[in-house]
Design a protein around this motif. Structure first.
Motif, mmCIF file in Angstrom:
data_model
loop_
_atom_site.group_PDB
_atom_site.id
_atom_site.type_symbol
_atom_site.label_atom_id
_atom_site.label_comp_id
_atom_site.label_asym_id
_atom_site.label_seq_id
_atom_site.Cartn_x
_atom_site.Cartn_y
_atom_site.Cartn_z
ATOM 1 N N SER A 8 0.838 -1.200 0.000
ATOM 2 C CA SER A 8 0.000 0.000 0.000
ATOM 3 C C SER A 8 0.869 1.245 0.000
ATOM 4 O O SER A 8 2.039 1.202 0.375
ATOM 5 C CB SER A 8 -0.898 0.011 1.244
ATOM 6 O OG SER A 8 -1.632 1.211 1.335
ATOM 7 N N SER A 67 -2.948 -5.613 -3.047
ATOM 8 C CA SER A 67 -2.515 -4.220 -3.154
ATOM 9 C C SER A 67 -3.684 -3.239 -3.077
ATOM 10 O O SER A 67 -4.770 -3.493 -3.603
ATOM 11 C CB SER A 67 -1.780 -4.016 -4.488
ATOM 12 O OG SER A 67 -1.554 -2.651 -4.735
ATOM 13 N N GLN A 69 -2.638 -0.050 -3.934
ATOM 14 C CA GLN A 69 -1.767 0.961 -4.520
ATOM 15 C C GLN A 69 -2.574 1.834 -5.489
ATOM 16 O O GLN A 69 -3.184 1.336 -6.430
ATOM 17 C CB GLN A 69 -0.617 0.279 -5.257
ATOM 18 C CG GLN A 69 0.409 1.205 -5.848
ATOM 19 C CD GLN A 69 1.065 2.083 -4.799
ATOM 20 O OE1 GLN A 69 0.793 3.267 -4.733
ATOM 21 N NE2 GLN A 69 1.908 1.485 -3.977
ATOM 22 N N ARG A 75 1.655 0.538 -9.773
ATOM 23 C CA ARG A 75 0.895 -0.701 -9.934
ATOM 24 C C ARG A 75 1.432 -1.526 -11.092
ATOM 25 O O ARG A 75 1.514 -2.747 -11.021
ATOM 26 C CB ARG A 75 -0.589 -0.379 -10.154
ATOM 27 C CG ARG A 75 -1.494 -1.619 -10.096
ATOM 28 C CD ARG A 75 -2.923 -1.318 -10.490
ATOM 29 N NE ARG A 75 -3.486 -0.276 -9.648
ATOM 30 C CZ ARG A 75 -4.017 0.847 -10.125
ATOM 31 N NH1 ARG A 75 -4.045 1.068 -11.427
ATOM 32 N NH2 ARG A 75 -4.538 1.729 -9.305
ATOM 33 N N ASP A 87 -5.600 -6.558 -6.995
ATOM 34 C CA ASP A 87 -5.616 -5.114 -6.761
ATOM 35 C C ASP A 87 -7.014 -4.667 -6.378
ATOM 36 O O ASP A 87 -7.921 -4.648 -7.197
ATOM 37 C CB ASP A 87 -5.133 -4.382 -8.011
ATOM 38 C CG ASP A 87 -4.831 -2.918 -7.733
ATOM 39 O OD1 ASP A 87 -5.752 -2.213 -7.302
ATOM 40 O OD2 ASP A 87 -3.682 -2.505 -7.928
#
Length: 270
Positions: A8, A67, A69, A75, A87
């Motif tokens: 993150s 994730s 992100q 990413r 994700d």
């Protein structure tokens, strides 16, 4: 063995919580968990990608990546690292954008940041309230409490209060039922005027003995007879006074808090 990365641009709490919830459905597999928090620049993102690549090579299987992100650039680095990415932002943001007919801000750290000062200050105030009203301290503040947890010592009152404060902004106090209180099924006098705010915590006596034994080994406080007596009398008090209560023996603090909120019909403040 599969290596799992939680990645993150901020604390990684969301990625870890969601990822672990999914991993619990595969108890036969052993996971090595690695939390990479605050991946918020290109250098850190490249280092994270290298770690994922190395773990995948060592395991002989692609690492799993959970994730949150926000950055598309970072990413892409993760996607090309040799691991398999799950994700959460990519999964949900595009559908939300379509549903709301609005583009997302794609700003980092909004969920855990201090951008909304009222929300952040409110959370701090609720945590301070839980700490200042722990274990029967400052009972004069009970009129300001949203809820008051009560039960025998080591039944889970303090961690539940802190979780309610941190996660939901609830003003939670707690009162320990001591030997003197348990000599009668009547509520302690300090609790009688705030009966409508009370919620009881109970626990299996054997579980209670194990917890207490870690704190005061071979004491009367930790004896099975004492634990059985206290739990029985506390539950009698709850039943006689029509106080809702929950057995905390085999459920997490998160679930205890969630069930209390549901039953008491309290709503999060922040």
């Amino acid at each position: 063995m599969r290596t799992v990365f939680f990645i993150s641009d901020r604390t990684g709490i969301t990625a870890e919580a969601l990822g672990n919830s999914l991993l619990t459905q595969f108890p036969e597999i052993e996971f090595k968990r690695i939390n990479l928090a605050f991946i918020d620049n290109l250098k850190k993102a490249k280092e994270a990608a290298k770690l994922i690549q190395k773990a995948s090579e060592n395991d002989g299987l692609p690492a799993l990546i959970f994730s949150t992100q926000v950055s598309n650039e970072y990413r892409e680095l993760l996607e090309n690292s040799g691991g398999i990415i799950f994700d959460f932002f990519e999964t949900f943001i595009s559908k939300l954008e379509n549903t709301l007919a609005t583009k997302s801000s794609h700003e980092m750290g909004l969920s855990h940041g201090v951008g909304n000062k009222n929300t952040y200050s409110g959370r701090i105030d609720s945590i301070n309230f839980a700490l200042n009203n722990d274990d029967g301290l400052n009972t004069k503040n009970y009129e300001n409490a949203d809820i008051i947890l009560t039960g025998v010592s080591r039944s889970g009152k303090t961690p539940t209060c802190l979780f309610l404060a941190l996660q939901y902004g609830i003003y939670a106090a707690n009162y320990p039922l001591i030997e003197e209180d348990l000599s009668s099924v009547k509520l302690p006098s300090i609790l009688q005027k705030c009966k409508h705010k009370l919620y009881g915590l109970s626990i299996n006596p054997v579980r209670l003995q194990n917890i207490r034994d870690e704190r005061r080994s071979n004491s009367n406080y930790a004896s099975i007879d004492q634990c059985r007596k206290e739990v029985r009398r506390a539950e009698d008090m709850f039943i006689q006074n029509d106080i809702a209560f929950i057995d905390t023996s085999h459920i997490s603090i998160e679930e205890i808090a969630g069930r209390i909120l549901q039953k008491s019909k309290l709503e999060r403040r922040y």
